[in-house]
Scaffold this motif. Structure first.
Motif, PDB file in Angstrom:
ATOM      1  N   ALA A 256      -7.623 -19.540 -64.492  1.00 20.18           N
ATOM      2  CA  ALA A 256      -7.679 -20.856 -63.848  1.00 20.18           C
ATOM      3  C   ALA A 256      -6.289 -21.392 -63.520  1.00 20.18           C
ATOM      4  CB  ALA A 256      -8.437 -21.838 -64.738  1.00 20.18           C
ATOM      5  N   GLN A 257      -5.319 -21.191 -64.395  1.00 18.90           N
ATOM      6  CA  GLN A 257      -3.979 -21.708 -64.151  1.00 18.90           C
ATOM      7  C   GLN A 257      -3.304 -20.993 -62.985  1.00 18.90           C
ATOM      8  OE1 GLN A 257      -2.310 -24.459 -65.500  1.00 18.90           O
ATOM      9  NE2 GLN A 257      -1.139 -23.923 -63.665  1.00 18.90           N
ATOM     10  N   LYS A 258      -3.445 -19.673 -62.938  1.00 21.55           N
ATOM     11  CA  LYS A 258      -2.841 -18.920 -61.833  1.00 21.55           C
ATOM     12  C   LYS A 258      -3.512 -19.252 -60.505  1.00 21.55           C
ATOM     13  CE  LYS A 258      -1.263 -15.043 -64.683  1.00 21.55           C
ATOM     14  NZ  LYS A 258      -1.430 -13.600 -65.018  1.00 21.55           N
ATOM     15  N   ILE A 259      -4.813 -19.451 -60.548  1.00 25.40           N
ATOM     16  CA  ILE A 259      -5.524 -19.851 -59.333  1.00 25.40           C
ATOM     17  C   ILE A 259      -5.075 -21.239 -58.896  1.00 25.40           C
ATOM     18  CG2 ILE A 259      -7.791 -20.420 -58.385  1.00 25.40           C
ATOM     19  CD1 ILE A 259      -8.917 -18.233 -60.271  1.00 25.40           C
TER      20      ILE A 259
ATOM     21  N   ASP B 194      -4.078 -11.227 -53.515  1.00 22.99           N
ATOM     22  CA  ASP B 194      -4.550 -10.690 -52.236  1.00 22.99           C
ATOM     23  C   ASP B 194      -5.955 -11.189 -51.926  1.00 22.99           C
ATOM     24  OD1 ASP B 194      -2.204  -9.334 -51.825  1.00 22.99           O
ATOM     25  OD2 ASP B 194      -2.966  -7.398 -52.520  1.00 22.99           O
ATOM     26  N   PHE B 195      -6.824 -11.229 -52.938  1.00 19.46           N
ATOM     27  CA  PHE B 195      -8.189 -11.704 -52.708  1.00 19.46           C
ATOM     28  C   PHE B 195      -8.160 -13.166 -52.262  1.00 19.46           C
ATOM     29  CE2 PHE B 195     -12.169 -13.677 -54.079  1.00 19.46           C
ATOM     30  CZ  PHE B 195     -13.094 -12.818 -53.501  1.00 19.46           C
ATOM     31  N   PHE B 196      -7.347 -13.948 -52.920  1.00 17.09           N
ATOM     32  CA  PHE B 196      -7.246 -15.368 -52.573  1.00 17.09           C
ATOM     33  C   PHE B 196      -6.766 -15.553 -51.141  1.00 17.09           C
ATOM     34  CE2 PHE B 196      -5.081 -19.434 -52.233  1.00 17.09           C
ATOM     35  CZ  PHE B 196      -5.954 -20.310 -52.842  1.00 17.09           C
ATOM     36  N   LYS B 197      -5.665 -14.889 -50.785  1.00 15.86           N
ATOM     37  CA  LYS B 197      -5.054 -15.101 -49.468  1.00 15.86           C
ATOM     38  C   LYS B 197      -5.824 -14.409 -48.347  1.00 15.86           C
ATOM     39  CE  LYS B 197      -0.989 -13.785 -51.047  1.00 15.86           C
ATOM     40  NZ  LYS B 197       0.474 -13.443 -51.114  1.00 15.86           N
TER      41      LYS B 197
ATOM     42  N   THR C 196     -20.977  -7.352 -61.220  1.00 14.98           N
ATOM     43  CA  THR C 196     -19.631  -6.785 -61.286  1.00 14.98           C
ATOM     44  C   THR C 196     -19.454  -5.875 -62.502  1.00 14.98           C
ATOM     45  OG1 THR C 196     -18.873  -8.811 -62.398  1.00 14.98           O
ATOM     46  CG2 THR C 196     -18.566  -8.682 -60.015  1.00 14.98           C
ATOM     47  N   SER C 197     -20.198  -6.122 -63.572  1.00 16.97           N
ATOM     48  CA  SER C 197     -20.067  -5.306 -64.779  1.00 16.97           C
ATOM     49  C   SER C 197     -20.435  -3.844 -64.540  1.00 16.97           C
ATOM     50  CB  SER C 197     -20.938  -5.867 -65.909  1.00 16.97           C
ATOM     51  OG  SER C 197     -20.426  -7.099 -66.364  1.00 16.97           O
ATOM     52  N   SER C 198     -21.296  -3.581 -63.547  1.00 21.73           N
ATOM     53  CA  SER C 198     -21.699  -2.201 -63.278  1.00 21.73           C
ATOM     54  C   SER C 198     -20.525  -1.358 -62.802  1.00 21.73           C
ATOM     55  CB  SER C 198     -22.823  -2.172 -62.240  1.00 21.73           C
ATOM     56  OG  SER C 198     -22.372  -2.691 -60.998  1.00 21.73           O
ATOM     57  N   ILE C 199     -19.521  -1.995 -62.210  1.00 16.70           N
ATOM     58  CA  ILE C 199     -18.309  -1.296 -61.779  1.00 16.70           C
ATOM     59  C   ILE C 199     -17.218  -1.398 -62.834  1.00 16.70           C
ATOM     60  CG2 ILE C 199     -16.443  -1.283 -60.066  1.00 16.70           C
ATOM     61  CD1 ILE C 199     -19.034  -0.138 -59.005  1.00 16.70           C
ATOM     62  N   LEU C 200     -17.070  -2.583 -63.412  1.00 14.02           N
ATOM     63  CA  LEU C 200     -15.990  -2.799 -64.377  1.00 14.02           C
ATOM     64  C   LEU C 200     -16.258  -2.094 -65.699  1.00 14.02           C
ATOM     65  CD1 LEU C 200     -15.353  -6.608 -63.732  1.00 14.02           C
ATOM     66  CD2 LEU C 200     -14.055  -4.669 -62.834  1.00 14.02           C
ATOM     67  N   TYR C 201     -17.527  -2.051 -66.094  1.00  9.27           N
ATOM     68  CA  TYR C 201     -17.890  -1.424 -67.375  1.00  9.27           C
ATOM     69  C   TYR C 201     -19.081  -0.486 -67.148  1.00  9.27           C
ATOM     70  CZ  TYR C 201     -15.330  -5.637 -68.661  1.00  9.27           C
ATOM     71  OH  TYR C 201     -14.393  -6.641 -68.734  1.00  9.27           O
ATOM     72  N   PRO C 202     -18.862   0.638 -66.458  1.00 12.15           N
ATOM     73  CA  PRO C 202     -19.978   1.509 -66.063  1.00 12.15           C
ATOM     74  C   PRO C 202     -20.756   2.109 -67.227  1.00 12.15           C
ATOM     75  CG  PRO C 202     -17.849   2.576 -65.675  1.00 12.15           C
ATOM     76  CD  PRO C 202     -17.556   1.148 -66.019  1.00 12.15           C
TER      77      PRO C 202
ATOM     78  N   GLY D  29      -9.847 -11.193 -59.415  1.00 11.30           N
ATOM     79  CA  GLY D  29      -8.950 -10.093 -59.103  1.00 11.30           C
ATOM     80  C   GLY D  29      -8.915  -8.988 -60.137  1.00 11.30           C
ATOM     81  N   TYR D  30      -8.069  -8.019 -59.884  1.00 13.52           N
ATOM     82  CA  TYR D  30      -7.948  -6.812 -60.703  1.00 13.52           C
ATOM     83  C   TYR D  30      -7.727  -7.162 -62.175  1.00 13.52           C
ATOM     84  CZ  TYR D  30      -6.041  -2.332 -62.317  1.00 13.52           C
ATOM     85  OH  TYR D  30      -5.791  -1.170 -63.011  1.00 13.52           O
ATOM     86  N   ARG D  31      -8.591  -6.586 -63.018  1.00 13.55           N
ATOM     87  CA  ARG D  31      -8.556  -6.797 -64.462  1.00 13.55           C
ATOM     88  C   ARG D  31      -8.648  -8.276 -64.862  1.00 13.55           C
ATOM     89  NH1 ARG D  31      -4.307  -2.266 -66.939  1.00 13.55           N
ATOM     90  NH2 ARG D  31      -5.583  -0.454 -66.368  1.00 13.55           N
ATOM     91  N   GLY D  32      -9.191  -9.097 -63.968  1.00 19.46           N
ATOM     92  CA  GLY D  32      -9.368 -10.514 -64.271  1.00 19.46           C
ATOM     93  C   GLY D  32      -8.076 -11.253 -64.519  1.00 19.46           C
ATOM     94  N   MET D  33      -6.999 -10.805 -63.860  1.00 24.06           N
ATOM     95  CA  MET D  33      -5.692 -11.391 -64.136  1.00 24.06           C
ATOM     96  C   MET D  33      -5.524 -12.797 -63.559  1.00 24.06           C
ATOM     97  SD  MET D  33      -3.199  -8.051 -63.738  1.00 24.06           S
ATOM     98  CE  MET D  33      -1.750  -8.989 -64.249  1.00 24.06           C
ATOM     99  N   GLY D  34      -6.388 -13.155 -62.595  1.00 22.77           N
ATOM    100  CA  GLY D  34      -6.285 -14.491 -62.016  1.00 22.77           C
ATOM    101  C   GLY D  34      -7.091 -15.503 -62.801  1.00 22.77           C
TER     102      GLY D  34
END
Length: 315
Positions: A134-137, A103-106, A56-62, A127-132
């Motif tokens: 453990a607590q939110k999940i 959205d990814f979860f559902k 995933t880092s290849s996309i998140l941190y090119p 999810g986007y920018r790692g906003m999800g």
């Protein structure tokens, strides 16, 4: 066991899922997958390992270079040994990286993959920018009736096991220590290509590997290794570096001298398993000095190999 490379037309049900890059499939990953096994068995669910074809880092941190502990084929090979019912391997592209954790979860986990239990690590982000986190999940799981298991990090010698920590150990040449974090000795694969064949002139022919460019290479130096070729295992000494005595450039090479072997392996796929670092790479003024040092390296490897197998027999 089934591998799914696309889930557009997939509809699973009654699954327990864990998600990650799983680079190295190290003992931390193995602890997570063991927890998945326990949850799935206790609840009568299918075991699903969800991973990605590229990191995933290849996309998140090119702009950030990342060396990998396993190529894709090896990662799948190690994950198969964990006996999941399904391995899902998706391309982590810009579209997926921009999907919100909700959205990814559902849409993906619940609606398409039939998730009834989710197994994650304490520091897992979704999810986007790692906003999800453990607590939110956990809140999403409560709202959708999904069982959540949060697994504490695995530790070795008091250190948290992570792919990053293992990469650092390997880059420092501590391959024998990295073994305890990986759960196996570190290995790389490649195809044998022609070198300058200077080793043959001093009685130390080598196989030169064409390695994947983004693989994590051990620190420059000479190592005790096992080289696997054509279905056989050979004790070997392997040089990682730039061969300063016989050439003068910055191109990193991996070459192994297979002790007791004479033959032609050009074009063959080989695997090198790193057991122990012997010494730094040295520039010798005379080829004769290099030959004498290689003889010492071979003696070291033979002694180490004897101790290696005696130790394993005693264990």
């Amino acid at each position: 066991m089934e591998i799914l490379n696309d889930i557009k037309n997939v509809k699973l049900h009654s699954t327990a899922i864990t998600i990650g890059n799983f680079d190295g499939v190290h003992v931390g990953h193995q602890k997570l997958i063991s927890a998945l096994e326990n949850v799935a068995s206790s609840q009568g669910l299918y075991k699903v390992i969800f991973t990605f074809k590229g990191h995933t880092s290849s996309i998140l941190y090119p702009r950030k270079s990342l060396c990998l502990l396993t190529d894709f084929d090896d990662k799948i090979r190690f994950l198969k040994k964990c006996n999941p019912d399904f391995i899902i391997t998706l391309d982590f592209d810009c579209s997926l990286s921009q999907m919100s954790y909700m959205d990814f979860f559902k849409e993906v986990l619940v609606n398409r993959l039939g998730c009834k239990a989710l197994v994650i690590g304490e520091n897992f982000r979704m999810g986007y920018r790692g906003m999800g986190n453990a607590q939110k999940i956990a809140d999403l799981c409560d709202a959708h009736g999904v069982y959540l298991k949060v697994v504490s990090p695995a530790k070795v010698y008091g250190n948290v096991v992570s792919s990053t920590y293992i990469r650092n150990l390997i880059s420092e040449g501590q391959v024998d220590v990295a073994k305890d974090y990986l759960g196996r000795y570190y290995e790389i694969k490649g195809v044998v290509v022609k070198g300058k064949q200077l080793g043959r002139t001093i009685g130390f022919p080598t196989v030169n590997l064409n390695c994947c460019k983004n693989r994590c290479l051990p620190k420059k130096g000479v190592y005790v290794t096992h080289t696997f070729a054509c279905g056989n295992r050979y004790l070997s000494i392997t040089n990682v570096g730039v061969k300063p005595t016989v050439k003068d450039d910055s191109e990193m090479t991996v070459e192994s001298h297979l002790i007791g072997y004479s033959g032609d392996l050009y074009g063959e796929a080989v695997k090198i398993v790193f057991l122990k670092r012997i010494r730094d790479e040295i520039k010798f003024e005379r080829i004769g000095d290099l030959k004498r040092q290689l003889q010492e390296d071979v003696r070291y490897a033979l002694n180490y190999d004897n101790l290696f197998y005696n130790r394993h027999v005693l264990c």
